[in-house]
Motif scaffolding. Structure first.
Motif, PDB file in Angstrom:
ATOM      1  N   LEU A  21     -16.186   0.962  -0.613  1.00  0.00           N
ATOM      2  CA  LEU A  21     -15.344   0.047  -1.376  1.00  0.00           C
ATOM      3  C   LEU A  21     -16.117  -1.207  -1.763  1.00  0.00           C
ATOM      4  O   LEU A  21     -15.954  -1.737  -2.876  1.00  0.00           O
ATOM      5  CB  LEU A  21     -14.105  -0.336  -0.560  1.00  0.00           C
ATOM      6  CG  LEU A  21     -13.040   0.754  -0.402  1.00  0.00           C
ATOM      7  CD1 LEU A  21     -11.938   0.304   0.550  1.00  0.00           C
ATOM      8  CD2 LEU A  21     -12.433   1.113  -1.761  1.00  0.00           C
TER       9      LEU A  21
ATOM     10  N   PHE B 135     -16.469  -2.300  -5.616  1.00  0.00           N
ATOM     11  CA  PHE B 135     -15.827  -3.514  -6.131  1.00  0.00           C
ATOM     12  C   PHE B 135     -16.640  -4.786  -5.885  1.00  0.00           C
ATOM     13  O   PHE B 135     -16.178  -5.876  -6.246  1.00  0.00           O
ATOM     14  CB  PHE B 135     -14.450  -3.688  -5.484  1.00  0.00           C
ATOM     15  CG  PHE B 135     -13.460  -2.628  -5.884  1.00  0.00           C
ATOM     16  CD1 PHE B 135     -12.751  -2.725  -7.069  1.00  0.00           C
ATOM     17  CD2 PHE B 135     -13.237  -1.518  -5.064  1.00  0.00           C
ATOM     18  CE1 PHE B 135     -11.836  -1.753  -7.438  1.00  0.00           C
ATOM     19  CE2 PHE B 135     -12.323  -0.538  -5.420  1.00  0.00           C
ATOM     20  CZ  PHE B 135     -11.626  -0.652  -6.617  1.00  0.00           C
TER      21      PHE B 135
ATOM     22  N   THR C 211       0.865   4.263  -2.562  1.00  0.00           N
ATOM     23  CA  THR C 211       0.534   5.568  -2.001  1.00  0.00           C
ATOM     24  C   THR C 211       1.626   6.599  -2.267  1.00  0.00           C
ATOM     25  O   THR C 211       1.338   7.780  -2.482  1.00  0.00           O
ATOM     26  CB  THR C 211       0.299   5.440  -0.483  1.00  0.00           C
ATOM     27  OG1 THR C 211      -0.776   4.532  -0.252  1.00  0.00           O
ATOM     28  CG2 THR C 211      -0.052   6.776   0.133  1.00  0.00           C
TER      29      THR C 211
ATOM     30  N   PRO D 224      -5.751  -8.570  -2.111  1.00  0.00           N
ATOM     31  CA  PRO D 224      -5.772  -7.281  -2.814  1.00  0.00           C
ATOM     32  C   PRO D 224      -6.779  -6.298  -2.226  1.00  0.00           C
ATOM     33  O   PRO D 224      -6.552  -5.081  -2.257  1.00  0.00           O
ATOM     34  CB  PRO D 224      -6.143  -7.656  -4.253  1.00  0.00           C
ATOM     35  CG  PRO D 224      -5.608  -9.051  -4.411  1.00  0.00           C
ATOM     36  CD  PRO D 224      -5.844  -9.695  -3.080  1.00  0.00           C
ATOM     37  N   ALA D 225      -7.887  -6.805  -1.699  1.00  0.00           N
ATOM     38  CA  ALA D 225      -8.865  -5.920  -1.068  1.00  0.00           C
ATOM     39  C   ALA D 225      -8.262  -5.250   0.165  1.00  0.00           C
ATOM     40  O   ALA D 225      -8.513  -4.069   0.430  1.00  0.00           O
ATOM     41  CB  ALA D 225     -10.110  -6.712  -0.675  1.00  0.00           C
TER      42      ALA D 225
ATOM     43  N   ILE E 173     -12.555  -9.293  -6.060  1.00  0.00           N
ATOM     44  CA  ILE E 173     -11.661  -8.523  -5.192  1.00  0.00           C
ATOM     45  C   ILE E 173     -12.063  -8.630  -3.727  1.00  0.00           C
ATOM     46  O   ILE E 173     -11.209  -8.720  -2.845  1.00  0.00           O
ATOM     47  CB  ILE E 173     -11.654  -7.041  -5.631  1.00  0.00           C
ATOM     48  CG1 ILE E 173     -11.086  -6.901  -7.045  1.00  0.00           C
ATOM     49  CG2 ILE E 173     -10.852  -6.195  -4.651  1.00  0.00           C
ATOM     50  CD1 ILE E 173      -9.634  -7.262  -7.165  1.00  0.00           C
TER      51      ILE E 173
ATOM     52  N   ALA F 148       0.825  -1.207   0.000  1.00  0.00           N
ATOM     53  CA  ALA F 148       0.000   0.000   0.000  1.00  0.00           C
ATOM     54  C   ALA F 148       0.862   1.261   0.000  1.00  0.00           C
ATOM     55  O   ALA F 148       0.548   2.234  -0.691  1.00  0.00           O
ATOM     56  CB  ALA F 148      -0.927  -0.002   1.221  1.00  0.00           C
TER      57      ALA F 148
ATOM     58  N   ILE G 260      -6.061  -2.466  -1.157  1.00  0.00           N
ATOM     59  CA  ILE G 260      -6.866  -1.335  -1.633  1.00  0.00           C
ATOM     60  C   ILE G 260      -7.391  -0.519  -0.456  1.00  0.00           C
ATOM     61  O   ILE G 260      -7.342   0.717  -0.462  1.00  0.00           O
ATOM     62  CB  ILE G 260      -8.027  -1.830  -2.507  1.00  0.00           C
ATOM     63  CG1 ILE G 260      -7.490  -2.431  -3.815  1.00  0.00           C
ATOM     64  CG2 ILE G 260      -9.003  -0.695  -2.820  1.00  0.00           C
ATOM     65  CD1 ILE G 260      -8.545  -3.124  -4.642  1.00  0.00           C
TER      66      ILE G 260
ATOM     67  N   VAL H 187      -4.581   1.479   0.996  1.00  0.00           N
ATOM     68  CA  VAL H 187      -4.216   2.589   0.108  1.00  0.00           C
ATOM     69  C   VAL H 187      -5.196   3.749   0.277  1.00  0.00           C
ATOM     70  O   VAL H 187      -4.797   4.916   0.406  1.00  0.00           O
ATOM     71  CB  VAL H 187      -4.179   2.137  -1.365  1.00  0.00           C
ATOM     72  CG1 VAL H 187      -4.110   3.340  -2.300  1.00  0.00           C
ATOM     73  CG2 VAL H 187      -2.998   1.222  -1.613  1.00  0.00           C
ATOM     74  N   VAL H 188      -6.471   3.446   0.280  1.00  0.00           N
ATOM     75  CA  VAL H 188      -7.497   4.494   0.332  1.00  0.00           C
ATOM     76  C   VAL H 188      -7.405   5.295   1.632  1.00  0.00           C
ATOM     77  O   VAL H 188      -7.534   6.526   1.623  1.00  0.00           O
ATOM     78  CB  VAL H 188      -8.900   3.886   0.164  1.00  0.00           C
ATOM     79  CG1 VAL H 188      -9.984   4.928   0.428  1.00  0.00           C
ATOM     80  CG2 VAL H 188      -9.064   3.320  -1.243  1.00  0.00           C
TER      81      VAL H 188
END
Length: 225
Positions: free
Chosen positions: A60, A64, A20, A87-88, A82, A16, A91, A94-95
């Motif tokens: 999210l 997704f 980022t 990977p979730a 996802i 992440a 994500i 990251v968010v």
């Protein structure tokens, strides 16, 4: 003691933070150059920082999930879902950590004297060389701070992760979700161990950031003097 939550947390936070780093710097440069809609763009990027993490996780899921356009496209085209996957977790991290990197990088860029960049352009220096040889070196203390804050935020993420990635042992169970699971099972000793590990990691990286920033500032003052 199963160390998989530690390994998943570190792997998730590193992935992440790598995303980022580039996304935060890119967005900071992009928003800084906008002539219209700068306030709106800034508000959209910063929004995950002030929203409850569970709300971020909910959006999210809407974005997704299997019923969404993106979710259906990934499922029908690549047979990939996802939601409730590693990977979730990336994500989600990251968010929630992106606003920290973005705001710190933007603040560092705005403090840089614009005459330096203008002079470089006058001499025919390309934007790419300006970015790597002028912008980044002169704002490295702020960028380092944003990087550490983004990493520690991703390392301790809970709300969005458990909503979007779940709490699957060995797959998406991070240290934060492991604490939640341990408390739910009345295993406070295990929860305490994971809590201490997170505190130790966060304290170490924040302390390292402070030491490195002080060293950079000392070098700058010494160079000026």
């Amino acid at each position: 003691m199963d160390i998989s939550p530690l390994l998943i947390s570190l792997k998730t936070a590193l992935a992440a933070t790598a995303i980022t780093f580039f996304a935060g710097i890119g967005l900071a440069l992009l928003v800084a150059r906008l002539r219209r809609g700068q306030g709106l763009a800034d508000a959209i990027i910063t929004l995950p920082l002030v929203l409850p993490p569970t709300v971020v996780g909910y959006f999210l899921l809407l974005t997704f999930g299997r019923r969404s356009a993106i979710g259906q496209f990934l499922l029908q085209t690549f047979d990939v879902s996802i939601v409730f996957s590693w990977p979730a977790a990336v994500i989600a991290a990251v968010v929630v950590s992106l606003p920290l990197m973005y705001r710190t990088a933007r603040g560092a860029f705005e403090q840089l004297n614009p005459d330096i960049i203008a002079a470089a352009r006058t001499l025919g220096v390309s934007d790419w060389r300006i970015f790597w040889h002028i912008l980044i070196p002169n704002t490295r203390a702020g960028i380092l701070a944003g990087l550490v804050l983004a990493f520690t935020r991703a390392l301790g993420e809970f709300g969005a992760t458990i909503m979007f990635a779940g709490n699957i042992p060995g797959v998406t169970q991070t240290m934060s979700t492991a604490i939640y699971a341990a408390v739910q099972a009345n295993d406070y000793d295990l929860a305490g161990q994971w809590a201490l590990i997170i505190v130790a990691f966060s304290f170490f990286f924040v302390g390292l950031m402070n030491w490195w920033t002080a060293r950079l500032n000392h070098g700058v003052r010494k160079g000026v003097l």
